[in-house]
Design an enzyme around this catalytic site. Structure first.
Site, PDB file in Angstrom:
ATOM      1  N   SER A 131      32.479  -4.073  -2.181  1.00 40.44           N
ATOM      2  CA  SER A 131      32.530  -2.759  -1.550  1.00 40.44           C
ATOM      3  C   SER A 131      33.872  -2.068  -1.828  1.00 40.44           C
ATOM      4  O   SER A 131      34.194  -1.806  -2.978  1.00 40.44           O
ATOM      5  CB  SER A 131      32.232  -2.923  -0.060  1.00 40.44           C
ATOM      6  OG  SER A 131      32.027  -1.679   0.555  1.00 40.44           O
ATOM      7  N   ASP A 165      20.706   0.142  -0.914  1.00 37.58           N
ATOM      8  CA  ASP A 165      22.067   0.252  -0.397  1.00 37.58           C
ATOM      9  C   ASP A 165      22.369   1.724  -0.098  1.00 37.58           C
ATOM     10  O   ASP A 165      22.418   2.544  -1.010  1.00 37.58           O
ATOM     11  CB  ASP A 165      23.041  -0.309  -1.455  1.00 37.58           C
ATOM     12  CG  ASP A 165      24.460  -0.440  -0.932  1.00 37.58           C
ATOM     13  OD1 ASP A 165      24.835   0.324  -0.026  1.00 37.58           O
ATOM     14  OD2 ASP A 165      25.194  -1.312  -1.441  1.00 37.58           O
ATOM     15  N   HIS A 179      23.550  -3.021   1.698  1.00 34.49           N
ATOM     16  CA  HIS A 179      24.955  -3.135   1.303  1.00 34.49           C
ATOM     17  C   HIS A 179      25.508  -4.552   1.481  1.00 34.49           C
ATOM     18  O   HIS A 179      26.612  -4.848   1.028  1.00 34.49           O
ATOM     19  CB  HIS A 179      25.771  -2.124   2.128  1.00 34.49           C
ATOM     20  CG  HIS A 179      27.132  -1.871   1.569  1.00 34.49           C
ATOM     21  ND1 HIS A 179      27.332  -1.414   0.276  1.00 34.49           N
ATOM     22  CD2 HIS A 179      28.377  -2.012   2.103  1.00 34.49           C
ATOM     23  CE1 HIS A 179      28.642  -1.283   0.063  1.00 34.49           C
ATOM     24  NE2 HIS A 179      29.287  -1.637   1.150  1.00 34.49           N
TER      25      HIS A 179
HETATM   26  C1  MLT Z   1      34.893   2.798   0.047  1.00 34.44           C
HETATM   27  O1  MLT Z   1      35.496   3.509   0.798  1.00 34.44           O
HETATM   28  O2  MLT Z   1      35.434   2.098  -0.821  1.00 34.44           O
HETATM   29  C2  MLT Z   1      33.423   2.783   0.213  1.00 34.44           C
HETATM   30  O3  MLT Z   1      33.026   3.737   1.117  1.00 34.44           O
HETATM   31  C3  MLT Z   1      32.930   1.450   0.581  1.00 34.44           C
HETATM   32  C4  MLT Z   1      33.444   1.045   1.904  1.00 34.44           C
HETATM   33  O4  MLT Z   1      32.995   1.549   2.921  1.00 34.44           O
HETATM   34  O5  MLT Z   1      34.306   0.194   1.953  1.00 34.44           O
END
Ligand code: MLT
Length: 202
Positions: free
Chosen positions: A102, A152, A183
């Site tokens: 992520s 996702d 996700h």
């Molecule tokens: C990010 O900010 O990198 C993406 O939205 C994924 C997350 O929520 O960490």
């Protein structure tokens, strides 16, 4: 950067640089690294940013909307940190494989977008396109595994495909693995990443 380093039992194996998701820590992906290769060294890194108490690797303006200036600043810092950490812990700088989930996968993808061979390979679990409208460096032959979920809501399938195409156009060898879920990081996709690592990195 705040981190932990664990020396692996096999010095010839890569060092996994572990990059957690939002709200994670440098320890989060240790079990994942163990499933991919339990004899490799691990460098677990904690993101420099906190958002409502949750560690992250760079700031964002909203869910999925990145603060590009901070993303660039933090990516540069992470790139420099790999050099510093390799000197401090005596691992081979040229034998580092990034493993990110992520938010951690997003900064790993941004490393690939801005540096030639920043790492030897990369495992990106549920990444997004970190930036658009830029020329990627030459990534010829660089092995990249992408794990993604067909449902996702954060990293939508179209965006996953877009990222894979951008990396491929720069010469990277991309393996894209789809899960039916959302996700979350699943055991199945980690097992697929481990198989990819055996085939494409070692
Ligand atoms: C990010 O900010 O990198 C993406 O939205 C994924 C997350 O929520 O960490």
């Amino acid at each position: 950067m705040k981190h932990i380093f664990q020396q692996g039992t096999d010095q010839n194996k890569p060092t996994f640089m572990l990059l957690h998701g939002t709200g994670g820590t440098e320890n989060d992906l240790l079990p994942v690294a163990g499933m991919i290769d339990d004899s490799a060294s691990v460098l677990g890194v904690r993101g420099n940013i906190t958002e409502n108490g949750m560690p992250r690797f760079f700031k964002r303006l909203a869910e999925g909307v990145f603060d590009e200036e901070d993303l660039m600043k933090q990516t540069e810092e992470l790139y420099g940190f790999i050099d510093t950490a390799s000197a401090e812990h005596s691992f081979d700088r040229k034998n580092v494989v990034a493993v990110g989930y992520s938010n951690g996968a997003n900064i790993a993808a941004n490393l690939l977008f801005h540096y030639e061979e920043p790492v030897k390979g990369a495992v990106l679990f549920h990444p997004m396109v970190p930036r658009r409208g830029i020329q990627l460096p030459d990534l010829t032959g660089l092995p990249v595994f992408i794990g993604a979920g067909k449902n996702d809501p954060i990293c939508r399938p179209e965006e996953t495909e877009e990222l894979a195409k951008m990396l491929e156009a720069a010469g990277a060898e991309v393996t894209l693995h789809w899960e039916d879920g959302g996700h979350q990081l699943t055991r199945e996709e980690v097992e697929q990443a481990a198989a990819w690592y055996q085939r494409s990195v070692l």
